[in-house]
Design a protein around this motif. Sequence first.
Motif, PDB file in Angstrom:
ATOM      1  N   GLU A   1      29.042  14.644   6.814  1.00 53.94           N
ATOM      2  CA  GLU A   1      27.640  14.305   7.083  1.00 53.94           C
ATOM      3  C   GLU A   1      27.173  14.853   8.433  1.00 53.94           C
ATOM      4  O   GLU A   1      25.971  14.920   8.700  1.00 53.94           O
ATOM      5  N   ALA A   2      28.129  15.234   9.282  1.00 53.13           N
ATOM      6  CA  ALA A   2      27.787  15.766  10.603  1.00 53.13           C
ATOM      7  C   ALA A   2      27.808  17.287  10.626  1.00 53.13           C
ATOM      8  O   ALA A   2      27.745  17.888  11.713  1.00 53.13           O
ATOM      9  N   LEU A   3      27.864  17.920   9.458  1.00 50.30           N
ATOM     10  CA  LEU A   3      28.025  19.374   9.372  1.00 50.30           C
ATOM     11  C   LEU A   3      26.995  19.968   8.431  1.00 50.30           C
ATOM     12  O   LEU A   3      26.779  19.455   7.330  1.00 50.30           O
ATOM     13  N   LEU A   4      26.373  21.059   8.865  1.00 52.18           N
ATOM     14  CA  LEU A   4      25.434  21.798   8.031  1.00 52.18           C
ATOM     15  C   LEU A   4      25.856  23.253   7.987  1.00 52.18           C
ATOM     16  O   LEU A   4      25.975  23.906   9.032  1.00 52.18           O
ATOM     17  N   LEU A   5      26.103  23.777   6.798  1.00 49.27           N
ATOM     18  CA  LEU A   5      26.381  25.200   6.636  1.00 49.27           C
ATOM     19  C   LEU A   5      25.071  25.978   6.682  1.00 49.27           C
ATOM     20  O   LEU A   5      24.051  25.536   6.144  1.00 49.27           O
ATOM     21  N   THR A   6      25.106  27.144   7.321  1.00 52.03           N
ATOM     22  CA  THR A   6      23.892  27.935   7.515  1.00 52.03           C
ATOM     23  C   THR A   6      24.127  29.390   7.162  1.00 52.03           C
ATOM     24  O   THR A   6      25.257  29.845   7.028  1.00 52.03           O
ATOM     25  N   ASN A   7      23.016  30.106   7.050  1.00 49.42           N
ATOM     26  CA  ASN A   7      23.043  31.534   6.755  1.00 49.42           C
ATOM     27  C   ASN A   7      23.345  32.290   8.044  1.00 49.42           C
ATOM     28  O   ASN A   7      22.478  32.892   8.665  1.00 49.42           O
ATOM     29  N   GLY A   8      24.610  32.229   8.461  1.00 48.37           N
ATOM     30  CA  GLY A   8      25.034  32.862   9.696  1.00 48.37           C
ATOM     31  C   GLY A   8      24.707  32.007  10.910  1.00 48.37           C
ATOM     32  O   GLY A   8      23.965  31.019  10.839  1.00 48.37           O
ATOM     33  N   GLY A   9      25.279  32.396  12.055  1.00 47.82           N
ATOM     34  CA  GLY A   9      25.000  31.685  13.290  1.00 47.82           C
ATOM     35  C   GLY A   9      23.548  31.788  13.702  1.00 47.82           C
ATOM     36  O   GLY A   9      23.014  30.876  14.349  1.00 47.82           O
ATOM     37  N   SER A  10      22.874  32.867  13.315  1.00 50.20           N
ATOM     38  CA  SER A  10      21.474  33.034  13.711  1.00 50.20           C
ATOM     39  C   SER A  10      20.597  31.962  13.082  1.00 50.20           C
ATOM     40  O   SER A  10      19.669  31.450  13.735  1.00 50.20           O
TER      41      SER A  10
ATOM     42  N   LEU B   1      27.699  33.394   7.268  1.00 48.00           N
ATOM     43  CA  LEU B   1      28.227  32.035   7.296  1.00 48.00           C
ATOM     44  C   LEU B   1      28.201  31.491   8.714  1.00 48.00           C
ATOM     45  O   LEU B   1      28.831  32.059   9.614  1.00 48.00           O
ATOM     46  N   GLY B   2      27.464  30.429   8.925  1.00 51.97           N
ATOM     47  CA  GLY B   2      27.430  29.743  10.201  1.00 51.97           C
ATOM     48  C   GLY B   2      27.368  28.250   9.965  1.00 51.97           C
ATOM     49  O   GLY B   2      27.413  27.783   8.826  1.00 51.97           O
TER      50      GLY B   2
END
Length: 303
Positions: free
Chosen positions: A81-90, A178-179
Amino acid sequence: MSSVRRVPAIPPAGKHGGDGPAVARALGLDPADLLDLSQTMNPLAPPVEPLVGRHLGALRAYPDDRAATRELARALDVDSEALLLTNGGSEAISLVAAELGGGVREEPDFGLHPRHPDGPRWRSDPHSPSGRLAASHEQADVWDEAFYALATGRWTAGRPGVTVGSLTKTFACPGLRLGYVIADPGLVERLRRRQPRWSVSSLALAVLPDLLTAADLPGWAAGIRELRAGLLTLLRGHGLTADDTDAPWVLVHQEGLRETLAPHGVLVRDCASFGMPGVARVAVPDAAGLTRLGSALRVSRDR
């Protein structure tokens, strides 16, 4: 007819790097033949293509990030719940900046961080561009740990506040995008509402567990330190002034180094965008890249 070889004009350096393909085209090279030391990737990461090849069937499904989030949370030792995957670090930086604002603790720092005088303070660790790890007494509200794993052999420092990271640097796969963001669950939920739906591709989500299984953070960090020492020896052996760092790059004080090396198929990062004219950031290459850089330096010196 003149026998002097005309050197193609090199495109100006991009503010945030990633201009290798444009430089390769200007030089008449296949981008795959360019030794791109302007972007810093893990020189010891295993090839990602075989891992991706196992998961091509994921392209037929819409992304579902729940399983990949659980796997990464386990590796980072944080709650899902404390983690969000994103489209790269940007994207991680963009989402946090849009939600919280703020600005860097001091200049220079990474160009994608916000620059507002008020709000949370941001700090890259290791610091970009100096490459120095933060001392234990240093504080920030948002930590950018894009290169932390490669500098320390640990996924994260686990500091309070917000952390953004980039797995594409760790696994040398910028095309997968992947970020992540680590933050309290309430903030993660707000960031998720800002994030476009299906932001991270099905293919990236499917391959992430295999990437994590292949990770050898302590071994990679130790290997990068050894390669960095070799890079410094090479550069200094050619009469260049080079600063050591804690990061997968070094800083070279040489005006025009980018323009000198590019015609020989080697690209380094011009630090003028950091307010550091006459300084180049050179990513740590693998052993083959180190040999190629040495050849380029010799040829450019002898011309």
